[in-house]
Structures are given as C-alpha cells and as structure tokens.
Enzyme design. Structure first.
Site, short mmCIF file in Angstrom:
data_model
loop_
_atom_site.label_atom_id
_atom_site.label_comp_id
_atom_site.label_asym_id
_atom_site.label_seq_id
_atom_site.Cartn_x
_atom_site.Cartn_y
_atom_site.Cartn_z
N GLY A 171 -0.18 2.53 -16.98
CA GLY A 171 -1.31 2.92 -17.83
C GLY A 171 -1.93 1.75 -18.56
N GLY A 172 -1.97 1.88 -19.91
CA GLY A 172 -2.58 0.85 -20.73
C GLY A 172 -1.92 -0.50 -20.55
N GLY A 185 -27.22 -18.39 3.73
CA GLY A 185 -27.03 -17.99 2.33
C GLY A 185 -25.75 -18.58 1.76
N ALA A 186 -24.74 -18.73 2.61
CA ALA A 186 -23.47 -19.25 2.12
C ALA A 186 -23.63 -20.70 1.65
CB ALA A 186 -22.41 -19.15 3.21
C1 LIG Z 1 -3.49 4.19 -22.02
C2 LIG Z 1 -2.95 5.34 -21.25
C3 LIG Z 1 -1.52 5.17 -20.83
O1 LIG Z 1 -0.89 4.18 -21.09
S1 LIG Z 1 -0.90 6.46 -19.95
C4 LIG Z 1 0.65 5.87 -19.36
C5 LIG Z 1 1.83 6.58 -19.95
N1 LIG Z 1 3.02 6.08 -19.35
C6 LIG Z 1 3.58 6.59 -18.23
O2 LIG Z 1 3.12 7.54 -17.64
C7 LIG Z 1 4.84 5.94 -17.74
C8 LIG Z 1 6.03 6.84 -17.87
N2 LIG Z 1 7.26 6.12 -17.58
C9 LIG Z 1 7.64 5.83 -16.35
O3 LIG Z 1 7.01 6.16 -15.35
C10 LIG Z 1 8.94 5.11 -16.21
O4 LIG Z 1 9.63 5.22 -17.43
C11 LIG Z 1 8.77 3.63 -15.84
C12 LIG Z 1 7.76 2.95 -16.74
C13 LIG Z 1 8.32 3.51 -14.38
C14 LIG Z 1 10.11 2.90 -16.01
O5 LIG Z 1 11.11 3.57 -15.28
P1 LIG Z 1 12.63 3.18 -15.46
O6 LIG Z 1 12.80 1.70 -15.32
O7 LIG Z 1 13.42 4.03 -14.55
O8 LIG Z 1 12.98 3.50 -16.96
P2 LIG Z 1 13.15 4.93 -17.66
O9 LIG Z 1 12.23 5.93 -17.05
O10 LIG Z 1 14.60 5.27 -17.70
O11 LIG Z 1 12.64 4.63 -19.13
C15 LIG Z 1 13.37 3.83 -20.05
C16 LIG Z 1 13.26 4.44 -21.42
O12 LIG Z 1 11.88 4.39 -21.79
C17 LIG Z 1 11.42 5.69 -22.14
N3 LIG Z 1 10.01 5.79 -21.75
C18 LIG Z 1 9.48 5.50 -20.58
N4 LIG Z 1 8.17 5.68 -20.61
C19 LIG Z 1 7.88 6.06 -21.86
C20 LIG Z 1 6.66 6.38 -22.53
N5 LIG Z 1 5.48 6.27 -21.92
N6 LIG Z 1 6.72 6.76 -23.81
C21 LIG Z 1 7.89 6.82 -24.46
N7 LIG Z 1 9.09 6.52 -23.88
C22 LIG Z 1 9.05 6.14 -22.60
C23 LIG Z 1 12.30 6.63 -21.34
O13 LIG Z 1 12.30 7.90 -21.93
C24 LIG Z 1 13.63 5.92 -21.43
O14 LIG Z 1 14.12 6.16 -22.74
P3 LIG Z 1 15.70 6.23 -23.02
O15 LIG Z 1 16.22 4.87 -22.79
O16 LIG Z 1 16.26 7.22 -22.05
O17 LIG Z 1 15.79 6.65 -24.43
#
Ligand SMILES: CCC(=O)SCCNC(=O)CCNC(=O)[C@H](O)C(C)(C)COP(=O)(O)OP(=O)(O)OC[C@H]1O[C@@H](n2cnc3c(N)ncnc32)[C@H](O)[C@@H]1OP(=O)(O)O
Length: 525
Positions: free
Chosen positions: A180-181, A415-416
């Site tokens: 995302g962001g 043109g290039a």
């Molecule tokens: C501007 C608009 C935006 O930014 S919208 C985007 C919002 N974010 C998402 O949709 C991403 C959601 N998260 C994921 O897909 C995965 O966590 C990703 C990033 C791929 C990492 O996976 P992985 O390495 O397996 O780690 P995990 O899932 O076990 O996460 C680790 C700890 O982090 C946390 N976490 C994760 N994403 C978020 C989030 N967006 N907000 C709050 N907490 C988040 C997980 O819950 C996990 O927490 P914990 O360690 O179990 O306490």
C-alpha cells in the site's frame, strides 16, 4: 500510561539511571524473539541498517521515545517506543543525510498516526536543512487498527515527497514486504533500491489479487526485486543482501549534491584529463549495424573507468549512468547497440526522460552518446503510447538547463536523432565521430520511399535501387553534412572523446539560463 510507566522496577524516577534504562529498552525493541524472527528472515533490524548506512555507524535519533496514543483492538496495551519507525540523521562521506527506518518487529512496521508524524518531522527537517532523505522501508502499509488516521498519515508523507521532489534527493531502500502506502511513497522518490528475496512492493498483495482476478502468484513473483527491476521499472537497483545494497546507497549519494542549490560534489581526479581514448577507434565497429557494448565506450571515457548504472536491467537499450569526468559528476545517457540495436522504445524513453529530469533538477551536466537507428516500430509500441512516452524524453531534454554535450558515434536517424539531445533541442555542444550518419532514415529505406517509382520502372530495378541508395548516401549522409550546416560543432577523432568532453564541460560550468515565467509545464504522461 507514559513512557516512564515502562521504567524497570526499582529505578528511581527522574534519574540518569532511569534514563539509561529507558533508552536501553527503546534500543532493544519489542523482544529478543522478534529480533531473532527478523534475522531468521534474512533481514537486519532498523538500527543495524542505519549503522551500515552512516559513516562509522553514527546516527542521531529523534523521537525515539515516541509512542502512539491510539486505542481499541488492544492497542492501548501495546505502546512500544518508536512506534515502529526509527528516525534521525547521520553523515554519509561527511555530509548530512536524514533517514527513517521502519521496524518490522513492531506492528509489522505499519504506519499509524504517531509513526507518520515522526516521518513527517524528519522529512521536514531534511527539506529545511537541504539534505538528502533516505527511507529504509520494511513496513506493511497503513496500520489497520488506526483506520483513517493512518491513511491521512500517508497523505502527509506523499505531499512532502512531492514538495521535496527536485529540492533534495530522496532515496527509498526496500528491505521487506512493503504494501500500500509503503510502496506509493517510494514511487514518488528519485531512486528505489531493493534486496532480492526479502523485499517486495505491491499495492495489493497476492491474496487480494487472487480474490479479485483469480490469478495465483507468490509475494516475490508479484512484487519482488526481479519484477520491479526488469518488468515494471519501479526499482532501479537490486542486490543479494542488505549490506551491499546499503553500500551502493552510499555510493549513489557520493554523486549527488545535498540539494538543488548546490553543485554535485567534485573530487580530485586520479585519471589524467588529457588521456586520449584511441581504443574507441576499434571498439566501435564502422559497420553501422554491427553491435558493440556502449558500456565499454563509457568506461573508456570516464574517470578511472568507473560509472554507476541506473536501471541496468530495465530498458537495457538505453544506458543511464552517473560518472565523473575530470572529477566532476556527469549524467550519461546512451543508446546501447547490444540491446534492441539501441532503439528508443516506450520503456527506454521513460527511463532516459526520468534520468535527464533528475540530473537537471540536481545540477548534473548531461553527456549524451548517440548511436540510434530510430524509434521501435510496431503495433504494441504505437498502441502502448510511444508517441507520448517518446515525448517525455523530448520534453525532459528541452527543459534541461544544465550543461549538455552530445557525441554522435555512428548513426542518428529521424525523430530519435532529434530527441537524443540534438543541437536543435538545445544541446550546448554537439560533436560527431567521422563515421557519423545523420539523416531522416537509413539510405535503403529513404531510396525505397523517394525513388520507388523510378526503381520499379527501371530495366534493372536492383541496380537502380543501389544507385539511388548511393546517391542518397553521398548527398545527405556524408560525415560533414551536419557539420557544414552547424548542426554539429565539430567532427572529432574518437581518440579525442574524453578530452573534448572534459573541455566542453569545463567551459559550460558557468552556464546560466533563465526560463520563461510559468507555474509549471504540462509534461506528457
Ligand atoms: C495507504 C493505503 C495502505 O497502505 S493499504 C495497505 C494496508 N496493508 C496491507 O494490506 C498489508 C497487510 N499485511 C500483509 O499483507 C502482511 O502482513 C505482509 C506485509 C505481506 C507481511 O507478511 P509477513 O511477513 O508474513 O508478516 P505478518 O503478516 O506475520 O505480519 C507481522 C506483524 O505485523 C502485523 N501487521 C501486518 N500488516 C499490518 C497492518 N497493515 N497493520 C497493522 N499490523 C499489521 C501482523 O498482524 C503481525 O503482527 P504480530 O506480530 O502477529 O503481532
């Protein structure tokens, strides 16, 4: 709760001992287990990364004691120091650089209100100080539990990214899964670095992709370093490990001024400015269609053969690189005959346009090495918008006020030719090698268009075709045709290339150009 509620039992409040204990807790992070998990994934912690980025590992942290004030979903019971991002400044080769580093161990490095405000503050400090900003990105995007405040936090980052664009260099280093962001902000910065295997960037991850489109794909295939440095062009650099990645972030910074009011840092030159380059006479074949590696030409010309290529794996038909000539930084744009014969296509035009724009914004003179057969023909290219993408490169060069020197090595057609920093679009000094062919198109194509009827009506069409090709070549494509008309300033021996580039750039160092007053142009998109 306050920061001091976490003071280890037995510490007296308000004492230096207590401060030390609080600082130790802040530096340690959430738990040893979380650190082990981070390391087990092949990733360093935020602080370990900052140590590699800065001279002697020295880093001054701000708002290390910051904690969120959000509630709900159990957040009130989980208020770690830093709120998942380490911010501050240090030096790279003795010059100040500001940085933020997500701490994936804390809420997956996700961005909540406090986390965002810390990044806003460090971005504002970098912009006011006129120093580069480096983001070490390892974060899951907007913190889901904080809802719209997290989204607004990103808005503030994006706005600052754009406001600082062309004012201070902004570099994003992708070191973990960034969703995302956390992927958008890097896209607004000047250069994106990635580490293979551990870093990913995507707007929506594989689960959402599968739910919406039914496509199944891994995190790495979707948004890993390979995808972004070879297919999408989102990232410019890819590395096998974090240490070599951060070493190259430092190397890139060594070429850049701290801000747009400064000149790029010059260095004492260990390579003689008067060194001739006779190898170039052999290196570039005289047959127009025979390929050679343009990178060998660049290496021959620049100081000590050293250059730093940007987007090496994306659009390889155009080479963009930073290097030094007589110790002064230059940006080099060149056609690459070993890839697609060095044509300009959609990706190559976009790559070069962005590089030219970057160099111009940061006072880096441009050297353009031209050997271009034209724009790539094809339905895909036309329908993909080669007109507007090619126009981006034209726009970037026409807008560039930095010193601009071009050298036509062999051919420059149509043109290039115009787009590759020709005299007519503002090149300050245009040089050509003796074998140059500058024309609307190659002689074979030209004869086929202009003399089609004569060739068809001739008793011996093949002989007539050869005759017309020769006539076109003799009249319009001889090496002095453009020089006679002032469209190249001089025809030079390839052996003089380095010397003449250095000489031209020296005289242009005081170049000063004013542009008409306007809010901003409307660049082709
Ligand atoms: C501007 C608009 C935006 O930014 S919208 C985007 C919002 N974010 C998402 O949709 C991403 C959601 N998260 C994921 O897909 C995965 O966590 C990703 C990033 C791929 C990492 O996976 P992985 O390495 O397996 O780690 P995990 O899932 O076990 O996460 C680790 C700890 O982090 C946390 N976490 C994760 N994403 C978020 C989030 N967006 N907000 C709050 N907490 C988040 C997980 O819950 C996990 O927490 P914990 O360690 O179990 O306490």
């Amino acid at each position: 709760m306050t920061a001091l509620d976490d003071a280890p039992v037995g510490q007296q409040r308000g004492t230096v001992d207590e401060l030390e204990a609080v600082r130790a807790a802040m530096r340690r992070g959430p738990s040893d287990r979380a650190t082990r998990t981070q390391h087990a994934k092949g990733k360093l912690t935020a602080r370990e990364r900052l140590q590699l980025l800065f001279d002697d590992g020295k880093f001054t942290e701000v708002e290390g004691l910051r904690r969120h004030r959000a509630s709900g979903f159990g957040l009130e019971d989980r208020r770690p120091y830093t709120d998942g991002v380490v911010t501050g400044w240090g030096e790279v080769f003795g010059r100040p650089v500001f940085a933020y580093a997500h701490d994936f161990r804390i809420f997956g490095g996700s961005l909540g209100e406090a986390h965002a405000e810390k990044i806003h503050k460090i971005m504002d400090m970098a912009s006011r100080a006129g120093a580069p900003l480096v983001g070490l990105c390892d974060g899951a995007g907007a913190r889901i539990q904080e809802g719209v405040t997290a989204l607004a936090g990103y808005g503030g980052i994006f706005q600052r990214n754009v406001r600082s664009s062309g004012v201070i260099p902004q570099i994003s280093v992708m070191l973990g899964p960034c969703a995302g962001g956390a992927a958008y902000s890097p896209a607004l910065t000047d250069f994106v670095f990635m580490v293979r295997g551990t870093a990913q960037m995507f707007i929506t991850g594989p689960d959402v992709v599968e739910a919406v489109t039914g496509e199944q794909i891994s995190h790495d295939e979707l948004g890993g370093a390979h995808a972004h440095t070879t297919l999408s062009g989102v990232a410019a650099f890819a590395y096998d490990d974090e240490a070599s990645c951060l070493a190259d972030v430092r190397y890139l910074l060594s070429f850049l001024p701290s801000n747009n009011r400064e000149q790029p840092p010059a260095e004492p030159c260990a390579d003689r400015p008067g060194r001739l380059t006779p190898a170039l006479r052999e290196l570039v074949p005289s047959e127009q269609k025979r390929a050679y590696d343009m990178r060998a030409v660049i290496a021959e010309c620049v100081d000590s053969g050293a250059f730093f290529e940007v987007h090496e794996a994306w659009a390889p038909n155009v080479v963009c690189a930073l290097a030094r000539l007589d110790g002064h930084v230059v940006g080099i744009v060149a056609n690459q005959p070993v890839a697609l014969a060095g044509v300009l296509d959609i990706k190559g035009s976009e790559k070069a346009a962005r590089f030219v724009q970057f160099c111009d914004a940061f006072n880096i003179p441009l050297v353009t090495l031209v050997d271009v057969p034209g724009f790539l023909p094809g339905v895909d290219q036309e329908h993909g918008g080669i007109i507007r993408h090619g126009a981006k490169l034209l726009y970037a060069y026409c807008n560039a006020t930095v010193p601009r020197v071009s050298v036509i090595l062999r051919k420059a057609y149509g043109g290039a030719y115009i787009v590759m920093d020709s005299r007519s679009i503002g090149s300050d000094i245009s040089l050509a090698w003796p074998g140059n062919e500058i024309a609307v198109m190659g002689a074979e194509g030209a004869a086929g268009v202009v003399f089609r009827r004569e060739i068809a009506a001739a008793d011996d069409p093949e002989a007539a075709r050869r005759q017309h090709i020769k006539e076109y070549r003799d009249r319009l494509m001889h090496p002095y045709y453009a020089a006679e008309r002032g469209l190249v300033d001089d025809v030079i021996d390839p052996a003089e290339t380095r010397v003449r580039l250095i000489d031209a750039l020296a005289v242009l160092r005081t170049k000063y150009v004013t542009q008409p007053s306007r809010k901003h142009g409307n660049q082709p998109q």
